[in-house]
Scaffold this motif. Structure first.
Motif, PDB file in Angstrom:
ATOM      1  N   VAL A 190       0.855  -1.166  -0.073  1.00  0.00           N
ATOM      2  CA  VAL A 190       0.058   0.064  -0.023  1.00  0.00           C
ATOM      3  C   VAL A 190       0.826   1.265  -0.153  1.00  0.00           C
ATOM      4  O   VAL A 190       1.613   1.212   0.815  1.00  0.00           O
ATOM      5  N   GLN A 191       0.626   2.213  -0.904  1.00  0.00           N
ATOM      6  CA  GLN A 191       1.347   3.402  -1.006  1.00  0.00           C
ATOM      7  C   GLN A 191       1.140   4.336   0.236  1.00  0.00           C
ATOM      8  O   GLN A 191       0.019   4.474   0.685  1.00  0.00           O
ATOM      9  N   PRO A 192       2.125   4.673   1.077  1.00  0.00           N
ATOM     10  CA  PRO A 192       1.770   5.387   2.056  1.00  0.00           C
ATOM     11  C   PRO A 192       2.018   6.816   2.088  1.00  0.00           C
ATOM     12  O   PRO A 192       2.254   7.242   0.700  1.00  0.00           O
ATOM     13  N   THR A 193       1.269   7.470   2.793  1.00  0.00           N
ATOM     14  CA  THR A 193       1.104   8.899   2.574  1.00  0.00           C
ATOM     15  C   THR A 193       1.814   9.801   3.830  1.00  0.00           C
ATOM     16  O   THR A 193       1.704   9.497   5.060  1.00  0.00           O
ATOM     17  N   SER A 194       2.499  10.893   3.538  1.00  0.00           N
ATOM     18  CA  SER A 194       3.021  11.682   4.746  1.00  0.00           C
ATOM     19  C   SER A 194       2.702  13.217   4.286  1.00  0.00           C
ATOM     20  O   SER A 194       3.275  13.701   3.386  1.00  0.00           O
ATOM     21  N   VAL A 195       1.611  13.895   5.000  1.00  0.00           N
ATOM     22  CA  VAL A 195       1.413  15.261   5.039  1.00  0.00           C
ATOM     23  C   VAL A 195       1.739  16.045   6.036  1.00  0.00           C
ATOM     24  O   VAL A 195       1.567  15.670   7.368  1.00  0.00           O
ATOM     25  N   VAL A 196       2.783  16.980   6.055  1.00  0.00           N
ATOM     26  CA  VAL A 196       3.319  17.683   7.049  1.00  0.00           C
ATOM     27  C   VAL A 196       2.407  18.913   7.381  1.00  0.00           C
ATOM     28  O   VAL A 196       1.874  19.414   8.562  1.00  0.00           O
ATOM     29  N   GLY A 197       2.274  19.648   6.268  1.00  0.00           N
ATOM     30  CA  GLY A 197       1.580  20.926   6.414  1.00  0.00           C
ATOM     31  C   GLY A 197       2.559  22.172   5.758  1.00  0.00           C
ATOM     32  O   GLY A 197       3.648  21.870   5.558  1.00  0.00           O
ATOM     33  N   ALA A 198       2.006  23.449   5.889  1.00  0.00           N
ATOM     34  CA  ALA A 198       2.866  24.575   5.534  1.00  0.00           C
ATOM     35  C   ALA A 198       4.061  24.952   6.639  1.00  0.00           C
ATOM     36  O   ALA A 198       3.959  24.342   7.790  1.00  0.00           O
ATOM     37  N   ASP A 199       4.988  25.486   6.098  1.00  0.00           N
ATOM     38  CA  ASP A 199       6.234  26.138   6.766  1.00  0.00           C
ATOM     39  C   ASP A 199       5.514  27.040   7.677  1.00  0.00           C
ATOM     40  O   ASP A 199       4.688  27.565   7.719  1.00  0.00           O
ATOM     41  N   ASP A 200       6.252  27.154   8.776  1.00  0.00           N
ATOM     42  CA  ASP A 200       5.876  28.239   9.757  1.00  0.00           C
ATOM     43  C   ASP A 200       6.852  28.677  10.557  1.00  0.00           C
ATOM     44  O   ASP A 200       8.066  28.617  10.161  1.00  0.00           O
ATOM     45  N   GLU A 201       6.715  29.739  11.656  1.00  0.00           N
ATOM     46  CA  GLU A 201       7.636  30.387  12.092  1.00  0.00           C
ATOM     47  C   GLU A 201       7.382  30.438  13.703  1.00  0.00           C
ATOM     48  O   GLU A 201       6.292  30.283  14.187  1.00  0.00           O
ATOM     49  N   THR A 202       8.461  30.755  14.535  1.00  0.00           N
ATOM     50  CA  THR A 202       8.193  30.829  16.082  1.00  0.00           C
ATOM     51  C   THR A 202       9.498  31.434  16.343  1.00  0.00           C
ATOM     52  O   THR A 202      10.356  31.868  15.743  1.00  0.00           O
ATOM     53  N   CYS A 203       9.229  32.143  17.454  1.00  0.00           N
ATOM     54  CA  CYS A 203      10.267  33.097  18.002  1.00  0.00           C
ATOM     55  C   CYS A 203      11.503  32.115  18.616  1.00  0.00           C
ATOM     56  O   CYS A 203      11.201  31.008  19.269  1.00  0.00           O
ATOM     57  N   ALA A 204      12.648  32.716  18.371  1.00  0.00           N
ATOM     58  CA  ALA A 204      13.799  31.823  18.651  1.00  0.00           C
ATOM     59  C   ALA A 204      14.005  31.557  20.243  1.00  0.00           C
ATOM     60  O   ALA A 204      14.616  30.582  20.693  1.00  0.00           O
ATOM     61  N   ASP A 205      13.199  32.338  21.088  1.00  0.00           N
ATOM     62  CA  ASP A 205      13.316  32.095  22.433  1.00  0.00           C
ATOM     63  C   ASP A 205      12.177  30.962  23.120  1.00  0.00           C
ATOM     64  O   ASP A 205      12.182  30.769  24.326  1.00  0.00           O
ATOM     65  N   GLN A 206      11.560  30.446  22.286  1.00  0.00           N
ATOM     66  CA  GLN A 206      10.364  29.490  22.613  1.00  0.00           C
ATOM     67  C   GLN A 206      10.809  28.213  23.306  1.00  0.00           C
ATOM     68  O   GLN A 206      10.098  27.612  24.035  1.00  0.00           O
ATOM     69  N   GLY A 207      12.157  27.842  22.725  1.00  0.00           N
ATOM     70  CA  GLY A 207      12.348  26.391  23.281  1.00  0.00           C
ATOM     71  C   GLY A 207      11.705  25.326  22.796  1.00  0.00           C
ATOM     72  O   GLY A 207      12.632  24.301  22.343  1.00  0.00           O
ATOM     73  N   THR A 208      10.590  25.301  22.536  1.00  0.00           N
ATOM     74  CA  THR A 208       9.874  23.969  21.998  1.00  0.00           C
ATOM     75  C   THR A 208       8.809  24.559  20.773  1.00  0.00           C
ATOM     76  O   THR A 208       8.339  25.628  20.775  1.00  0.00           O
ATOM     77  N   TYR A 209       8.539  23.665  19.872  1.00  0.00           N
ATOM     78  CA  TYR A 209       7.562  23.948  18.809  1.00  0.00           C
ATOM     79  C   TYR A 209       6.605  22.636  18.679  1.00  0.00           C
ATOM     80  O   TYR A 209       7.145  21.517  18.440  1.00  0.00           O
ATOM     81  N   ALA A 210       5.279  22.923  18.863  1.00  0.00           N
ATOM     82  CA  ALA A 210       4.197  21.983  18.802  1.00  0.00           C
ATOM     83  C   ALA A 210       3.864  21.686  17.445  1.00  0.00           C
ATOM     84  O   ALA A 210       3.159  22.588  16.946  1.00  0.00           O
ATOM     85  N   ILE A 211       4.144  20.493  16.674  1.00  0.00           N
ATOM     86  CA  ILE A 211       3.753  20.219  15.459  1.00  0.00           C
ATOM     87  C   ILE A 211       2.201  19.901  15.448  1.00  0.00           C
ATOM     88  O   ILE A 211       1.780  19.364  16.347  1.00  0.00           O
ATOM     89  N   SER A 212       1.489  20.403  14.591  1.00  0.00           N
ATOM     90  CA  SER A 212       0.168  20.265  14.227  1.00  0.00           C
ATOM     91  C   SER A 212      -0.383  20.491  12.917  1.00  0.00           C
ATOM     92  O   SER A 212       0.004  20.677  12.054  1.00  0.00           O
ATOM     93  N   GLY A 213      -1.480  19.367  12.650  1.00  0.00           N
ATOM     94  CA  GLY A 213      -2.066  19.348  11.414  1.00  0.00           C
ATOM     95  C   GLY A 213      -1.228  18.356  10.362  1.00  0.00           C
ATOM     96  O   GLY A 213      -1.694  17.986   9.310  1.00  0.00           O
ATOM     97  N   SER A 214      -0.303  17.556  11.082  1.00  0.00           N
ATOM     98  CA  SER A 214       0.405  16.680  10.454  1.00  0.00           C
ATOM     99  C   SER A 214      -0.680  15.115  10.243  1.00  0.00           C
ATOM    100  O   SER A 214      -1.263  14.690  11.198  1.00  0.00           O
ATOM    101  N   THR A 215      -0.855  14.566   9.056  1.00  0.00           N
ATOM    102  CA  THR A 215      -1.293  13.239   8.808  1.00  0.00           C
ATOM    103  C   THR A 215      -0.576  12.446   8.058  1.00  0.00           C
ATOM    104  O   THR A 215       0.246  12.720   7.441  1.00  0.00           O
ATOM    105  N   SER A 216      -0.884  11.146   8.366  1.00  0.00           N
ATOM    106  CA  SER A 216      -0.102  10.158   7.745  1.00  0.00           C
ATOM    107  C   SER A 216      -1.183   8.803   7.442  1.00  0.00           C
ATOM    108  O   SER A 216      -2.052   8.650   8.036  1.00  0.00           O
ATOM    109  N   SER A 217      -0.717   7.877   6.618  1.00  0.00           N
ATOM    110  CA  SER A 217      -1.339   6.762   6.438  1.00  0.00           C
ATOM    111  C   SER A 217      -0.640   5.505   5.793  1.00  0.00           C
ATOM    112  O   SER A 217       0.435   5.899   5.207  1.00  0.00           O
ATOM    113  N   ASN A 218      -0.803   4.212   6.166  1.00  0.00           N
ATOM    114  CA  ASN A 218      -0.503   3.073   5.710  1.00  0.00           C
ATOM    115  C   ASN A 218       1.286   2.775   5.960  1.00  0.00           C
ATOM    116  O   ASN A 218       2.082   2.471   5.030  1.00  0.00           O
ATOM    117  N   GLY A 219       1.552   3.284   7.286  1.00  0.00           N
ATOM    118  CA  GLY A 219       2.807   3.006   7.532  1.00  0.00           C
ATOM    119  C   GLY A 219       3.342   3.656   9.011  1.00  0.00           C
ATOM    120  O   GLY A 219       2.536   3.910   9.702  1.00  0.00           O
TER     121      GLY A 219
END
Length: 377
Positions: A190-219
């Motif tokens: 089965v062909q897998p899929t990987s959708v990450v979403g658009a590029d994004d920005e955050t301030c350099a002092d944030q320490g962490t970045y929570a990825i959102s809107g990512s979807t995948s299938s078949n793997g």
């Protein structure tokens, strides 16, 4: 006179019979062939072969014949039973059968296992037998496939939907010989899929970045970074990324999600996003201070190392000062008047904010201290 005499013997012989039966077939690896169903009458039996084989008892009604190498090479041998009467007057009764010596079937070779990605039609690659005939069959459960021509070594097989597998068996048969078989496994990944979403920005002092809107299938998922940062769970759909010092120095980092199927036949699906790390602006030209005479207009504009930064400020006074603005943005243009006799100060507490879209704020403020001398008397 004395009579003369002569004798004559009359013999009425019995017609012998010889019945052998129908022609037959055996496999070349059998070595011997047991004759059965033969019948005779009114005579003695003698079995003979058209080739080099021999009988265990060539006078028996149903002897066992030992097949010779010449018989195997020729492919057939004629076995003849002659029945001769005791008097030998009647013609012998003769009957025979042709024994076909079937060669062993070729060793079946179904071909290598076939792996395909999201392709439901397969082309087989079995060997075409010289000795014997081949046939395809399904081993185990049928997932709904169609074998176009079961007797063709190179037939097509259709209808194997993605995510399914089937085992096919190539059987080569020849007469009464034991068939040879070989299996081949077909897998349609089965062909897998990987959708990450658009590029994004955050301030350099944030320490962490929570990825959102990512979807995948078949793997299964594996997140990687182009730099030195790390994920809290690099197999999760939407993990949290810890920004590294190297990421901040570089100004951006690429976050990559690779989705790999369990079989690993289809190429992994790869999605990525660029996370831009907006810098935290830092004041330049510090320390800020100025000494003026009472009634002098200010014209001070703060500066930072990030172009496009904006500045906001508040002011506080030490005593007898008028003309200061409590708060403002950008250039400070107050006209400060010292209404007393002593030297007074006005302190402007300045905050710098980077450009959009994140408008990163430096939590460290900078003071612009203005000393206002009184008007001399």
């Amino acid at each position: 006179c004395t009579s003369t005499t002569d004798d004559v013997i009359l013999r009425n012989d019995v017609q012998p019979t010889s019945v052998v039966g129908a022609d037959d077939e055996t496999c070349a690896d059998q070595g011997t062939y047991a004759i059965s169903g033969s019948t005779s009458s009114n005579g003695t039996i003698l079995w003979t072969s058209s080739s080099a084989g021999a009988f265990d008892d060539n006078t028996a009604e149903n002897p066992t014949y030992t097949i010779s190498a010449t018989d195997v090479t020729n492919g057939t041998v004629t076995l003849t039973k002659t029945v001769t009467s005791a008097m030998g007057i009647c013609s012998p009764a003769v009957d025979q059968m042709v024994l076909t010596i079937t060669p062993l079937p070729d060793a079946a070779a179904a071909g290598s296992d076939i792996d395909q990605c999201n392709t439901s039609t397969f082309t087989m690659g079995a060997n075409v037998p010289v000795n014997g005939t081949g046939a395809w069959s399904i081993v185990g459960a049928d997932p709904g496939i169609t074998i176009t021509n079961t007797s063709s070594a190179t037939t097509t097989v259709t209808g194997l939907t993605a995510g399914n597998t089937v085992t096919l068996r190539w059987t080569i048969s020849n007469g009464s010989c034991t068939s040879t078989t070989d299996d081949v496994i077909l897998r349609n990944d089965v062909q897998p899929t990987s959708v990450v979403g658009a590029d994004d920005e955050t301030c350099a002092d944030q320490g962490t970045y929570a990825i959102s809107g990512s979807t995948s299938s078949n793997g299964t998922i594996l997140w990687t970074s182009s730099s030195a940062g790390a994920f809290d769970d690099n197999t999760a759909e939407n993990p949290t990324y810890t920004i590294s010092a190297t990421d901040v120095t570089n100004g951006s980092v690429t976050l990559i999600k690779t989705v790999t199927t369990a079989w690993g036949i289809c190429a992994p699906a790869v999605g990525s996003m660029v996370l831009t790390l907006d810098p935290i602006p830092v004041f330049t030209g510090t320390p800020y201070s100025k000494t003026i005479c009472s009634g002098t207009a200010l014209g001070f504009t703060p500066t930072s190392d990030v172009p496009g930064s904006t500045f906001s400020w508040t002011s506080s006074i030490s005593g007898n000062i008028t003309g200061n603005t409590a708060s403002g943005n950008g250039t400070i243009t107050d006209v400060l008047v010292n209404t007393g006799d002593a030297v007074e100060t006005v302190t402007y507490t300045i905050t710098v904010t980077g450009p959009g879209p994140n408008n990163c704020v430096n939590p460290a403020t900078e003071n612009y201290v203005v000393t206002v001398n009184p008007t001399p008397v």
